[in-house]
Design a protein around this motif. Structure first.
Motif, mmCIF file in Angstrom:
data_model
loop_
_atom_site.group_PDB
_atom_site.id
_atom_site.type_symbol
_atom_site.label_atom_id
_atom_site.label_comp_id
_atom_site.label_asym_id
_atom_site.label_seq_id
_atom_site.Cartn_x
_atom_site.Cartn_y
_atom_site.Cartn_z
ATOM 1 N N ARG A 90 -40.577 10.781 -0.698
ATOM 2 C CA ARG A 90 -40.204 10.951 -2.353
ATOM 3 C C ARG A 90 -41.141 9.694 -2.857
ATOM 4 N NH1 ARG A 90 -34.908 8.165 -4.384
ATOM 5 N NH2 ARG A 90 -35.029 6.420 -3.315
ATOM 6 N N HIS A 91 -41.562 9.875 -4.138
ATOM 7 C CA HIS A 91 -42.262 8.873 -4.944
ATOM 8 C C HIS A 91 -41.470 8.484 -5.904
ATOM 9 C CE1 HIS A 91 -45.432 7.461 -7.855
ATOM 10 N NE2 HIS A 91 -45.717 6.609 -6.865
ATOM 11 N N LEU A 92 -41.640 6.999 -6.179
ATOM 12 C CA LEU A 92 -41.126 6.563 -7.276
ATOM 13 C C LEU A 92 -41.768 5.387 -7.895
ATOM 14 C CD1 LEU A 92 -37.145 5.888 -6.147
ATOM 15 C CD2 LEU A 92 -37.886 7.596 -7.646
ATOM 16 N N ASN A 93 -41.886 5.337 -9.300
ATOM 17 C CA ASN A 93 -42.443 4.318 -9.955
ATOM 18 C C ASN A 93 -41.331 3.183 -10.281
ATOM 19 O OD1 ASN A 93 -45.327 5.457 -10.510
ATOM 20 N ND2 ASN A 93 -44.072 6.719 -11.911
ATOM 21 N N VAL A 94 -41.465 2.024 -9.844
ATOM 22 C CA VAL A 94 -40.631 0.855 -10.407
ATOM 23 C C VAL A 94 -41.481 -0.189 -11.199
ATOM 24 C CG1 VAL A 94 -39.428 -1.169 -9.090
ATOM 25 C CG2 VAL A 94 -40.139 0.935 -7.727
ATOM 26 N N VAL A 95 -40.831 -0.337 -12.248
ATOM 27 C CA VAL A 95 -41.333 -1.360 -13.385
ATOM 28 C C VAL A 95 -40.506 -2.680 -12.939
ATOM 29 C CG1 VAL A 95 -40.011 -0.463 -15.178
ATOM 30 C CG2 VAL A 95 -41.992 -1.788 -15.481
ATOM 31 N N PHE A 96 -41.245 -3.807 -12.867
ATOM 32 C CA PHE A 96 -40.595 -5.285 -12.939
ATOM 33 C C PHE A 96 -40.615 -5.783 -14.383
ATOM 34 C CE2 PHE A 96 -41.011 -4.509 -8.545
ATOM 35 C CZ PHE A 96 -40.331 -5.505 -7.829
ATOM 36 N N ILE A 97 -39.376 -5.898 -14.691
ATOM 37 C CA ILE A 97 -39.254 -6.592 -16.289
ATOM 38 C C ILE A 97 -38.532 -7.730 -16.053
ATOM 39 C CG2 ILE A 97 -39.557 -4.153 -17.275
ATOM 40 C CD1 ILE A 97 -36.517 -3.920 -17.548
ATOM 41 N N THR A 166 -41.493 2.310 2.038
ATOM 42 C CA THR A 166 -40.513 2.068 3.059
ATOM 43 C C THR A 166 -40.215 3.254 3.866
ATOM 44 O OG1 THR A 166 -38.798 2.800 1.644
ATOM 45 C CG2 THR A 166 -39.036 0.619 1.263
ATOM 46 N N GLU A 167 -39.193 3.393 4.875
ATOM 47 C CA GLU A 167 -39.263 4.195 5.584
ATOM 48 C C GLU A 167 -39.068 5.926 4.994
ATOM 49 O OE1 GLU A 167 -36.058 3.819 8.715
ATOM 50 O OE2 GLU A 167 -36.827 1.846 9.280
ATOM 51 N N THR A 168 -38.426 5.669 3.751
ATOM 52 C CA THR A 168 -38.161 6.973 2.989
ATOM 53 C C THR A 168 -38.705 7.130 1.741
ATOM 54 O OG1 THR A 168 -36.031 6.055 1.658
ATOM 55 C CG2 THR A 168 -35.567 7.192 3.989
ATOM 56 N N THR A 169 -39.308 6.186 1.159
ATOM 57 C CA THR A 169 -39.958 6.207 -0.015
ATOM 58 C C THR A 169 -41.207 5.805 -0.187
ATOM 59 O OG1 THR A 169 -37.607 6.198 -0.875
ATOM 60 C CG2 THR A 169 -39.374 5.838 -2.686
ATOM 61 N N ARG A 170 -42.375 6.433 -1.135
ATOM 62 C CA ARG A 170 -43.389 5.543 -1.676
ATOM 63 C C ARG A 170 -43.122 4.900 -3.000
ATOM 64 N NH1 ARG A 170 -47.645 8.613 -3.039
ATOM 65 N NH2 ARG A 170 -46.147 10.364 -3.289
ATOM 66 N N PHE A 171 -43.657 3.735 -3.121
ATOM 67 C CA PHE A 171 -43.101 3.154 -4.452
ATOM 68 C C PHE A 171 -44.354 2.775 -4.976
ATOM 69 C CE2 PHE A 171 -39.240 2.271 -2.227
ATOM 70 C CZ PHE A 171 -38.366 2.470 -3.054
ATOM 71 N N THR A 172 -44.693 2.954 -6.271
ATOM 72 C CA THR A 172 -45.750 2.428 -7.146
ATOM 73 C C THR A 172 -44.971 1.287 -8.004
ATOM 74 O OG1 THR A 172 -46.855 4.438 -7.536
ATOM 75 C CG2 THR A 172 -47.325 2.659 -9.141
ATOM 76 N N ILE A 173 -45.608 -0.251 -7.807
ATOM 77 C CA ILE A 173 -44.995 -1.340 -8.524
ATOM 78 C C ILE A 173 -45.943 -1.281 -9.899
ATOM 79 C CG2 ILE A 173 -44.738 -3.624 -8.522
ATOM 80 C CD1 ILE A 173 -44.772 -3.819 -5.614
ATOM 81 N N LEU A 174 -45.186 -1.417 -11.011
ATOM 82 C CA LEU A 174 -45.982 -1.633 -12.156
ATOM 83 C C LEU A 174 -45.249 -3.073 -12.632
ATOM 84 C CD1 LEU A 174 -44.706 1.799 -13.738
ATOM 85 C CD2 LEU A 174 -46.991 1.184 -12.898
ATOM 86 N N ASP A 175 -46.169 -4.047 -12.659
ATOM 87 C CA ASP A 175 -45.518 -5.463 -12.791
ATOM 88 C C ASP A 175 -45.570 -5.679 -14.395
ATOM 89 O OD1 ASP A 175 -44.998 -8.158 -13.025
ATOM 90 O OD2 ASP A 175 -46.970 -8.669 -12.187
ATOM 91 N N ALA A 176 -44.694 -5.293 -15.357
ATOM 92 C CA ALA A 176 -44.888 -5.775 -16.724
ATOM 93 C C ALA A 176 -44.844 -7.016 -17.117
ATOM 94 C CB ALA A 176 -43.922 -4.818 -17.353
ATOM 95 N N PRO A 177 -45.728 -7.173 -18.308
ATOM 96 C CA PRO A 177 -45.741 -8.679 -19.005
ATOM 97 C C PRO A 177 -44.377 -9.071 -19.447
ATOM 98 C CG PRO A 177 -47.444 -7.476 -19.875
ATOM 99 C CD PRO A 177 -46.624 -6.452 -19.041
ATOM 100 N N GLY A 178 -43.978 -10.143 -19.246
ATOM 101 C CA GLY A 178 -42.628 -10.822 -19.909
ATOM 102 C C GLY A 178 -42.857 -11.664 -21.155
ATOM 103 N N ALA A 193 -42.031 4.381 -15.691
ATOM 104 C CA ALA A 193 -41.063 4.131 -14.572
ATOM 105 C C ALA A 193 -39.981 5.166 -14.333
ATOM 106 C CB ALA A 193 -40.741 2.747 -14.896
ATOM 107 N N ASP A 194 -39.394 5.047 -13.357
ATOM 108 C CA ASP A 194 -38.534 5.719 -12.974
ATOM 109 C C ASP A 194 -37.272 4.793 -12.781
ATOM 110 O OD1 ASP A 194 -39.642 8.555 -12.197
ATOM 111 O OD2 ASP A 194 -40.760 7.395 -10.609
#
Length: 522
Positions: A90-97, A166-178, A193-194
C-alpha cells in the motif's frame, strides 16, 4: 638553417608518396574483391548451392527461436508486472508538520538514513558541510533541505519530497515548512497527505513558543484537519536534549496540553491520534524500540511501527479520474505531477485537462521514479501527456476523465468556520481573502452570507445574517475571478475542502456544499 628546411621538405614529400601508395593498394584490393564476387555469382548461376541452403535454413530457425524467446520474455514481463501489481504494498503520503525548528527535516532525514535510502558517505559529506556552516546538528536535515537557501537559513522553504519503505507500506515523505512565512507551501504539502506527523520540540521553551498564540503548532494542526489529514502521529522530539533528558514529566505535560486543543480542532484523540517520544537527531525510538536503559517508562511502539499500523480509508479506483496538477515541466513532451485523488489511469488513456478542456493522451506514467502501466488513487505520479503544451497548464488545473469531467466554476456555495479574523475586520458580504483548495491558490470574495449555523444544534438560525464574528459557522456564496476545478465535499472531500487566508494568516476553513447548476464543465 637552409639544410633544416630542405630536410623538412624531403620528409613531407616522402609522407605524401607513402600515402599515395597506400591508397593505390586499397583501390587494387577493392577491385580484386569485386571481381571475385562476380566470378562466384557466375559459377552459381542456375545452380542450387547446398551450403547456402543450409545457412538459410539455420538462419530461419534462429529467427524463429529469437521470435519465440521474445514472445516468452514479453509474456514473462507482463506476468511479472501483473504479479508485482497484485502483491504491491500500500502507498501512503506522510506530511511532517509543526513549528519552525521542531526538527521536522532532521526527523525526515533520519528516517531516510535508517531505511537505507542514504549511505554513510553522503551523511559524512553533510556532516562536513554543516560543520563548515557552524551548524553541526543540522546535518540530518540536509537530506531533506536540498537547496542552499534552506541550508543557510536552517529553515525549510519548499515542500521536500522523498520515499522510503517498510515491510508493508511504501511512504512518500512530504516535509512541510514550519515558518509562518511559508504556510502556503505547507498547505500544498498537507493537501497531498494521507497522514500527518506533527513534530513537537520537548526542549524547554521551544514547545511553549510553538504552542502559544501565534505559534505554528496550532495553525498546522487546524490546517491539517481542514486539508483532510485524518490521522495524526504526534512525535515529541528532542527528548535527548539536556533540558529534558527523556523526562516522563515533560512528555506528560506536553501531551496533557495538546489533547484539549486536538479535540477542539476536530480530532478524535482516542481513534485518530497517537503520541510517542523520539530523538530525530540520534534516531532513538524510530526504526527500533526504545532502549529501556535510556527511557525505562516508554512501553509503546517506535515510529516505524506506528506508521505501519495506521489504517486509512480506501479510495475508489473505479471512480471518475481526478488528479490536481501541482507542477509541470518539459521532458520529451509535457509532464504533469500530482496525486491521484479518485479513479485510475492507464497508458494510452484519453483525458481532459480542466478547466481549459484540452483533450490529451497519456503517453507514460511514472511512480516513485519507476515507469508503470497504470496507477490508482493515492499515488503520487508524473504523467507524460501529448496534445497540450507545458505553458498552457498552470498549478491547480485538474487532469480529469472525459466521461465525467470535473466542474469548472467561478462561484460556489460553502460552509465556513471563522477561526480568527484580523483586528477590526468584519466578516460580511464583500470580504476578500486568498482561497486555498487542493493545488489552487486564487483570490476570492464572499458575495453573500446566506445562513448562520447554530454550533450546538448544527441547524440554520432563522434570523437574517449580515456579518459574523470569530468562531461562527456560516453558509455563504463565494466568487473567484478565474475558473477553478472543484467538487462538492460530500462527493469528493479532497477537492471540496479549503482554507481562507488574509495577510499571511488563516482566517477560516470551509467545505464546498454546492455548485451552480450551470458549470463550466464539458
Amino acid at each position: 638553417m637552409e639544410s633544416n628546411g630542405q630536410y623538412i621538405v624531403e620528409c613531407s614529400r616522402n609522407v605524401v608518396i607513402n600515402l599515395f601508395e597506400c591508397f593505390s593498394q586499397l583501390v587494387d584490393i577493392e577491385e580484386d574483391i569485386r571481381s571475385l564476387q562476380l566470378d562466384s555469382a557466375e559459377e552459381n548461376n542456375g545452380v542450387v548451392n547446398l551450403e547456402d541452403g543450409k545457412l538459410e535454413e539455420v538462419e530461419e530457425v534462429d529467427k524463429m527461436e529469437e521470435v519465440k524467446e521474445k514472445d516468452v520474455s514479453a509474456a514473462e514481463d507482463i506476468q511479472s508486472h501483473e504479479e508485482t501489481e497484485g502483491t504491491k504494498k500500500r502507498h501512503l503520503n506522510v506530511v511532517f508538520i509543526g513549528h519552525v525548528d521542531a526538527g521536522k527535516s532532521t526527523t525526515g532525514g533520519q528516517i531516510l538514513f535508517l531505511s537505507g535510502q542514504v549511505d554513510d558517505r553522503t551523511i559524512q559529506k553533510y556532516e562536513r558541510e554543516a560543520k563548515e556552516k557552524s551548524r553541526e546538528s543540522w546535518y540530518m536535515a540536509y537530506i531533506m533541505d536540498t537547496n542552499e537557501e534552506e541550508r543557510v537559513k536552517g529553515k525549510t522553504v519548499e515542500v521536500g519530497r522523498a520515499h522510503f519503505e517498510t515491510e508493508t507500506t511504501r511512504f512518500t515523505i512530504l516535509d512541510a515548512p514550519g515558518h509562518k512565512s511559508y504556510v502556503p507551501n505547507m498547505i500544498s504539502g498537507a493537501s497531498q497527505a494521507d497522514i500527518g506527523v506533527l513534530v513537537i520540540s520537548a526542549r524547554k521553551g521551544e514547545f511553549e513558543t510553538g504552542y502559544e498564540k501565534g505559534g505554528q503548532t496550532r495553525e498546522h494542526v487546524m490546517l491539517a484537519k481542514t486539508l483532510g489529514v485524518t490521522k495524526l502521529l504526534i512525535v515529541v522530539n528532542k527528548m535527548d536534549d539536556h533540558t529534558v533528558a527523556w523526562s516522563k514529566e515533560r512528555y506528560n505535560e506536553i501531551e496533557s496540553k495538546m489533547i484539549p486543543f486536538l479535540k477542539s480542532s476536530g480530532y478524535n484523540v482516542k481513534k485518530d491520534v497517537q503520541f510517542l517520544p523520539i530523538s530525530g537527531l540520534m534516531g532513538a525510538n524510530m526504526k527500533t524500540r526504545m532502549d529501556k536503559s535510556i527511557c525505562p517508562w516508554w512501553n509503546g511502539p517506535c515510529l516505524f511501527e506506528a506508521l505501519d499500523a495506521i489504517e486509512v480509508p480506501q479510495r475508489d479506483p473505479k471512480g471518475p479520474f481526478r488528479m490536481p496538477i501541482i507542477d509541470k515541466f518539459k521532458d520529451m513532451g509535457t509532464v504533469v505531477m500530482g496525486k491521484i485523488e479518485c479513479g485510475s489511469v492507464h497508458e494510452g488513456d484519453s483525458l481532459l485537462v480542466m478547466p481549459n478542456k484540452a483533450q490529451v493522451k497519456v503517453v507514460a506514467i511514472y511512480c516513485d521514479e519507476n515507469k508503470v502501466r497504470h496507477a490508482g488513487p493515492g499515488e503520487n505520479v508524473r504523467v507524460r501527456i501529448s496534445g497540450i503544451e507545458e505553458e498552457d497548464i498552470i498549478s491547480g488545473f485538474v487532469l480529469s476523465s472525459i466521461a465525467k469531467p470535473i466542474a469548472a466554476v467561478t462561484e460556489f456555495f460553502a460552509q465556513l468556520q471563522i477561526l480568527e479574523l484580523l483586528e477590526n475586520a468584519i466578516f460580511t458580504a464583500g470580504y476578500k481573502a486568498v482561497l486555498h483548495i487542493h493545488s489552487v491558490v486564487e483570490e476570492c470574495e464572499i458575495v453573500e452570507l446566506l445562513q448562520q449555523i447554530d454550533p450546538k444544534t448544527k441547524k440554520a438560525m432563522k434570523k437574517k445574517v449580515l456579518f459574523v464574528k470569530n468562531g461562527a459557522v456560516v453558509v455563504c456564496r463565494v466568487q473567484v475571478s478565474n475558473l477553478i476545478c472543484i467538487e462538492k465535499f460530500s462527493e469528493l472531500a479532497q477537492l471540496g475542502r479549503f482554507t481562507l487566508r488574509t495577510e499571511g494568516k488563516t482566517v477560516a476553513v470551509g467545505k464546498v456544499t454546492d455548485l451552480p447548476t450551470v458549470s463550466g464543465s464539458a
